[in-house]
Design an enzyme around this catalytic site. Sequence first.
Site, mmCIF file in Angstrom:
data_model
loop_
_atom_site.group_PDB
_atom_site.id
_atom_site.type_symbol
_atom_site.label_atom_id
_atom_site.label_comp_id
_atom_site.label_asym_id
_atom_site.label_seq_id
_atom_site.Cartn_x
_atom_site.Cartn_y
_atom_site.Cartn_z
ATOM 1 N N ARG A 48 0.835 -1.207 0.000
ATOM 2 C CA ARG A 48 0.000 0.000 0.000
ATOM 3 C C ARG A 48 0.866 1.253 0.000
ATOM 4 N NH1 ARG A 48 -2.430 -0.181 4.819
ATOM 5 N NH2 ARG A 48 -1.618 1.715 5.763
ATOM 6 N N TYR A 101 -13.934 18.755 -14.849
ATOM 7 C CA TYR A 101 -14.262 17.329 -14.829
ATOM 8 C C TYR A 101 -15.338 17.054 -13.775
ATOM 9 C CZ TYR A 101 -13.716 12.323 -14.003
ATOM 10 O OH TYR A 101 -13.953 10.981 -13.828
ATOM 11 N N LYS A 198 -6.575 7.296 -19.144
ATOM 12 C CA LYS A 198 -6.761 7.907 -20.459
ATOM 13 C C LYS A 198 -5.501 7.735 -21.313
ATOM 14 C CE LYS A 198 -10.728 9.473 -18.759
ATOM 15 N NZ LYS A 198 -10.730 9.041 -17.358
#
Length: 382
Positions: A48, A101, A198
């Site tokens: 993590r 966004y 993206k």
Amino acid sequence: MRMQTMLAHFGEETFHGAVVPPLFLNSIFTSNTFDEMKAPDTPYRYSRMGNPTTDMLEKKLAALDNGEAAKVFASGMAAISTTLLHFLKQGDHVICSYPIYGGTYAMLSGWMARFGVTCDFVDFRNLDNIRGAAKPNTRMLFTEGYSTMFMDVFDLRGAIEISKAHGWVSIIDNTCATPATLKPLDWGFDVVVHSLSKYLSGHSDVIGGVVVSSRDTIRKLTEIEVSLIGGSLPPFDAWLANRGIRTFGLRMKQQGESAMRVAALLAGHPQVERVNFPFLPGLGQHELAASQMSGPTGLLSFELRGGEPAVRRFVDALRWFKLGVSWGGFESLVYATAIGWQREQVAGTEYESRVDKLVRLSIGLEDAEDLLEDVEQALARI
């Protein structure tokens, strides 16, 4: 190294001559001794917090944005929300550009209010709007390099000058513009965030995000928010993103070139009322875009005469452009804001009347001639 050479080689360890680095799927890392485990500079304990596979990706991403360090996250929204929670506290105020966004808008318009954080959304095309929104408790300026739906660009030099004069932390979501065309840290921004899902990964098989900033900021963000909130990118997803980013420069070049051709076609079509793509000479904001960005991306939008009925017929007639909500992958995508979008963002503004007629295209890696033919035949069916 130039960009594409760096992406092919930088940050990768050599293991037995393997061209592709191994994937470290393990969750924990053991130590040989008590003192070794206790040492503060022990590189890996638990995935993590850090993992060799994610480290390779972070080194590339930091270098790509000319940043000192980077931290990858399980999604673009994890990167954005963790960054907001890192810098903001009760009573702080944010100035944010719009349209922004949707996830960022939802966080800043409502969710952060639960913690006493307020936000004013203003039109960054006029710098006086930023100055006018300043308050004694303003802590942050948040914007995009190239806005998601309407493809606006903003005077980044002017915006960062205002931010620095007031001592605000400046954050820019550079997902649409990408580091291939714009490097905001060079302009003086404090933090850059991206969605890895993206252009950076480019294969529509990774959900991820990244924050790029100073070494000190990334260290603190990792020790506090990453540790407590836990939005880390899994090693396998980091391995996939590292695979995808190796071709980032080549993909951006082809997608940008194809987008220029599609935009030129749209700009000359009688059914098209407006093209939102400032990289095409003669279109609005072209001079500003050319002064700030080194080239086009593959993302553009346009507005059809006839509103939603025309948009519906156009979208349904497309063959190679698949209807989807994202962008930046190898495949060409189409989306229309009339299908669903946060209209409250632009209520009472000039954008409101444009929502029902707007179509966004994400240009993929198909042959440009096929994409042009597809757009032409769909326009003919309106």
